[in-house]
Design a protein around this motif. Structure first.
Motif, PDB file in Angstrom:
ATOM      1  N   TYR A  82     -12.786  20.239 -23.419  1.00  0.00           N
ATOM      2  CA  TYR A  82     -11.289  21.340 -24.698  1.00  0.00           C
ATOM      3  C   TYR A  82     -10.406  21.308 -23.299  1.00  0.00           C
ATOM      4  O   TYR A  82     -11.304  21.876 -22.331  1.00  0.00           O
ATOM      5  N   ILE A  83      -9.927  20.492 -22.879  1.00  0.00           N
ATOM      6  CA  ILE A  83      -8.233  20.719 -22.475  1.00  0.00           C
ATOM      7  C   ILE A  83      -7.029  20.828 -23.282  1.00  0.00           C
ATOM      8  O   ILE A  83      -6.618  20.593 -24.213  1.00  0.00           O
ATOM      9  N   HIS A  84      -6.594  21.865 -22.997  1.00  0.00           N
ATOM     10  CA  HIS A  84      -5.689  22.536 -22.902  1.00  0.00           C
ATOM     11  C   HIS A  84      -4.714  23.372 -21.215  1.00  0.00           C
ATOM     12  O   HIS A  84      -5.312  23.421 -20.348  1.00  0.00           O
ATOM     13  N   ASN A  87       0.938  26.140 -21.081  1.00  0.00           N
ATOM     14  CA  ASN A  87       2.433  26.400 -20.225  1.00  0.00           C
ATOM     15  C   ASN A  87       2.845  25.916 -22.127  1.00  0.00           C
ATOM     16  O   ASN A  87       3.911  24.563 -21.142  1.00  0.00           O
ATOM     17  N   ALA A  88       4.358  26.726 -22.617  1.00  0.00           N
ATOM     18  CA  ALA A  88       5.000  26.259 -23.302  1.00  0.00           C
ATOM     19  C   ALA A  88       6.211  25.457 -23.288  1.00  0.00           C
ATOM     20  O   ALA A  88       6.676  25.428 -23.185  1.00  0.00           O
ATOM     21  N   ALA A  89       6.418  26.148 -21.523  1.00  0.00           N
ATOM     22  CA  ALA A  89       7.318  25.613 -20.731  1.00  0.00           C
ATOM     23  C   ALA A  89       7.339  24.132 -19.947  1.00  0.00           C
ATOM     24  O   ALA A  89       8.380  23.818 -19.316  1.00  0.00           O
ATOM     25  N   ASP A  94       1.825  15.037 -17.613  1.00  0.00           N
ATOM     26  CA  ASP A  94       0.789  14.573 -18.643  1.00  0.00           C
ATOM     27  C   ASP A  94      -0.789  15.927 -18.918  1.00  0.00           C
ATOM     28  O   ASP A  94      -0.499  16.510 -17.964  1.00  0.00           O
ATOM     29  N   VAL A  95      -1.400  16.130 -19.772  1.00  0.00           N
ATOM     30  CA  VAL A  95      -1.964  16.670 -20.373  1.00  0.00           C
ATOM     31  C   VAL A  95      -3.159  16.178 -20.491  1.00  0.00           C
ATOM     32  O   VAL A  95      -4.603  16.691 -19.678  1.00  0.00           O
ATOM     33  N   LEU A  96      -3.316  14.941 -20.316  1.00  0.00           N
ATOM     34  CA  LEU A  96      -4.281  13.837 -20.611  1.00  0.00           C
ATOM     35  C   LEU A  96      -3.763  12.255 -20.030  1.00  0.00           C
ATOM     36  O   LEU A  96      -3.218  11.690 -21.130  1.00  0.00           O
ATOM     37  N   LYS A  97      -4.878  11.915 -18.514  1.00  0.00           N
ATOM     38  CA  LYS A  97      -3.865  10.577 -18.587  1.00  0.00           C
ATOM     39  C   LYS A  97      -5.476  10.045 -18.371  1.00  0.00           C
ATOM     40  O   LYS A  97      -6.724  10.275 -17.347  1.00  0.00           O
ATOM     41  N   VAL A  98      -5.267   8.826 -18.533  1.00  0.00           N
ATOM     42  CA  VAL A  98      -6.801   7.713 -19.010  1.00  0.00           C
ATOM     43  C   VAL A  98      -6.448   6.464 -17.844  1.00  0.00           C
ATOM     44  O   VAL A  98      -5.171   6.120 -18.527  1.00  0.00           O
ATOM     45  N   ARG A  99      -5.887   6.678 -16.680  1.00  0.00           N
ATOM     46  CA  ARG A  99      -5.632   5.458 -15.710  1.00  0.00           C
ATOM     47  C   ARG A  99      -6.801   4.692 -14.833  1.00  0.00           C
ATOM     48  O   ARG A  99      -8.158   4.709 -14.909  1.00  0.00           O
ATOM     49  N   SER A 100      -7.091   3.288 -15.515  1.00  0.00           N
ATOM     50  CA  SER A 100      -8.138   2.144 -14.931  1.00  0.00           C
ATOM     51  C   SER A 100      -6.732   1.435 -13.826  1.00  0.00           C
ATOM     52  O   SER A 100      -5.059   0.598 -14.074  1.00  0.00           O
TER      53      SER A 100
END
Length: 143
Positions: A82-84, A87-89, A94-100
């Motif tokens: 669970y990634i939360h 911060n509504a502002a 990025d909330v989730l970043k997947v990088r290769s």
């Protein structure tokens, strides 16, 4: 005031500490805990600013992690990850970043969302996306 050692378990075979627990310190990296293996290689440390370092794999819910971060749950009603971002502002980031850094590689997956019967969403290294397939032949392939 310098660092106060709360506990320092020294392994005579190690150049330095086996397990070090300390409080305070005024300069440099201030460890709360630090662990070195028999060769003196640092395997884990936690700093007083909340940052942590792990050498090797980390397991949550498993004693034998086989990935850099291996999360395991046998609870049928559990949210495994669970990634939360609370911060509504938020106006950027990025909330989730997947990088290769493998570049446009069709042989690897950037993201594979699957259950025990197959992939639901698959993003290949060349940025082709498959829904219901792990072999997208174009920018979007839906099966």
């Amino acid at each position: 005031m310098g660092a106060a050692f709360i506990a320092d378990f020294i392994n005579p075979a190690v150049n330095g500490h086996g397990l070090l627990i300390q409080a305070g310190g005024t300069s440099g990296t201030r460890y709360i805990t630090q662990w070195k293996d028999a060769l003196g290689t640092e395997r884990f440390h936690m700093e007083d600013n909340g940052e942590a370092y792990f050498q090797g794999n980390v397991g949550i819910g498993t004693t034998g992690p086989t990935f850099k971060l291996h999360v395991n749950s046998t609870d049928a009603s559990d949210n495994v990850a669970y990634i939360h971002h609370n911060n509504a502002a938020q106006s950027s980031g990025d909330v989730l970043k997947v990088r290769s850094d493998a570049g446009d590689n069709a042989g690897s997956a950037l993201l594979n969302v699957a259950n025990n019967t197959g992939s639901a969403l698959y993003v290949r290294g060349d940025r082709n996306v498959g829904i219901g397939t792990t072999s997208p032949g174009s920018k979007l392939t839906v099966v």
